[in-house]
Design an enzyme around this catalytic site. Structure first.
Site, mmCIF file in Angstrom:
data_model
loop_
_atom_site.group_PDB
_atom_site.id
_atom_site.type_symbol
_atom_site.label_atom_id
_atom_site.label_comp_id
_atom_site.label_asym_id
_atom_site.label_seq_id
_atom_site.Cartn_x
_atom_site.Cartn_y
_atom_site.Cartn_z
ATOM 1 N N SER A 177 -13.960 6.184 -1.851
ATOM 2 C CA SER A 177 -13.413 7.514 -1.558
ATOM 3 C C SER A 177 -12.253 7.417 -0.580
ATOM 4 O O SER A 177 -11.275 8.173 -0.673
ATOM 5 C CB SER A 177 -14.507 8.430 -1.001
ATOM 6 O OG SER A 177 -15.112 7.843 0.136
ATOM 7 N N LYS A 215 -26.579 3.930 4.333
ATOM 8 C CA LYS A 215 -25.402 4.290 3.529
ATOM 9 C C LYS A 215 -24.145 4.265 4.391
ATOM 10 O O LYS A 215 -23.078 3.848 3.935
ATOM 11 C CB LYS A 215 -25.584 5.661 2.882
ATOM 12 C CG LYS A 215 -24.422 5.991 1.958
ATOM 13 C CD LYS A 215 -24.673 7.156 1.065
ATOM 14 C CE LYS A 215 -23.467 7.342 0.154
ATOM 15 N NZ LYS A 215 -23.640 8.410 -0.791
ATOM 16 N N ASN A 217 -15.291 0.857 2.572
ATOM 17 C CA ASN A 217 -14.170 1.800 2.462
ATOM 18 C C ASN A 217 -12.908 1.367 3.199
ATOM 19 O O ASN A 217 -11.816 1.411 2.619
ATOM 20 C CB ASN A 217 -14.615 3.192 2.902
ATOM 21 C CG ASN A 217 -15.551 3.844 1.910
ATOM 22 O OD1 ASN A 217 -16.053 3.210 0.997
ATOM 23 N ND2 ASN A 217 -15.813 5.121 2.097
ATOM 24 N N ASN A 250 -20.548 2.304 3.752
ATOM 25 C CA ASN A 250 -19.262 3.003 3.727
ATOM 26 C C ASN A 250 -18.322 2.575 4.852
ATOM 27 O O ASN A 250 -17.104 2.581 4.666
ATOM 28 C CB ASN A 250 -19.479 4.514 3.764
ATOM 29 C CG ASN A 250 -20.046 5.033 2.466
ATOM 30 O OD1 ASN A 250 -19.944 4.399 1.422
ATOM 31 N ND2 ASN A 250 -20.667 6.192 2.509
ATOM 32 N N GLU A 289 -11.695 9.641 5.644
ATOM 33 C CA GLU A 289 -12.874 9.885 6.462
ATOM 34 C C GLU A 289 -13.108 8.774 7.469
ATOM 35 O O GLU A 289 -14.209 8.614 7.976
ATOM 36 C CB GLU A 289 -14.096 10.092 5.570
ATOM 37 C CG GLU A 289 -14.571 8.836 4.867
ATOM 38 C CD GLU A 289 -14.219 8.747 3.404
ATOM 39 O OE1 GLU A 289 -14.695 9.566 2.610
ATOM 40 O OE2 GLU A 289 -13.469 7.826 3.043
#
Length: 184
Positions: A154, A81, A89, A85, A166
């Protein structure tokens, strides 16, 4: 071990593939309902925790209340995962585009492929088996981007809302691990 406690208490890790956005303050909207996985990290090192009655009871109770799958491969699932990301992202947030653009825009294929190869090098040095099936890391990321075509990552959501992203927790982590494993 907690002070005053004479036995180890398990720490569970979990991850979900459920997409959620916040269309308004104090409101959450589910955009894609995926699977949720829970496991004990490093089960080879923590196998004695898996055998205790306390842990068995916790797992049974959790499974009866939530739609979760228990796995002894939570570490590799977390890294897989993380792969997705760390690639999707940043690209989507830099260019203000939905996830699907990572799969459809040819201009991203070079950076996507290079970033996936770098990620795989770090994962191999960390002795992590990414759960990609028969796909390459790049193919896996492209499939996830395609399956979440209209989702806003996100990180992009944070950029749009002016919140801290993040990037350090995701990409910074891989950079730190890579720096460490390639210098020891």
């Amino acid at each position: 071990q907690l002070q005053g406690e004479s036995h180890l208490m398990p720490v569970f890790q979990g991850l979900t593939y459920t997409g959620v956005s916040r269309p308004e303050e104090y409101m959450a909207q589910i955009n894609g309902l995926g699977k949720t996985f829970v496991g004990i990290p490093n089960p080879q090192e923590n196998h004695e925790m898996l055998l205790t009655k306390d842990v068995s009871g916790i797992l049974e109770e959790l499974a009866s209340r939530l739609d979760v799958t228990f796995t002894d491969g939570i570490d590799s699932m977390m890294w897989t995962k993380l792969l997705v990301n760390t690639i999707i992202n940043p690209i989507t947030s830099l260019l203000d585009l939905p996830n699907g653009s990572v799969a459809t825009e040819k201009r991203f294929q070079g950076i996507l492929s290079s970033a996936c190869k770098e990620f795989e090098k770090v994962a191999r040095k960390e002795k992590v088996d990414l759960q990609l099936g028969d796909e390459t890391a790049a193919e896996f990321v492209i499939r996830v981007a395609t399956n979440t075509n209209s989702n806003i990552s996100s990180m992009l959501n944070d950029v749009r809302e002016g919140n801290q992203t993040e990037i350090e927790a995701l990409n910074g982590y891989i950079i730190r691990r890579g720096t460490y494993v390639f210098t020891i």
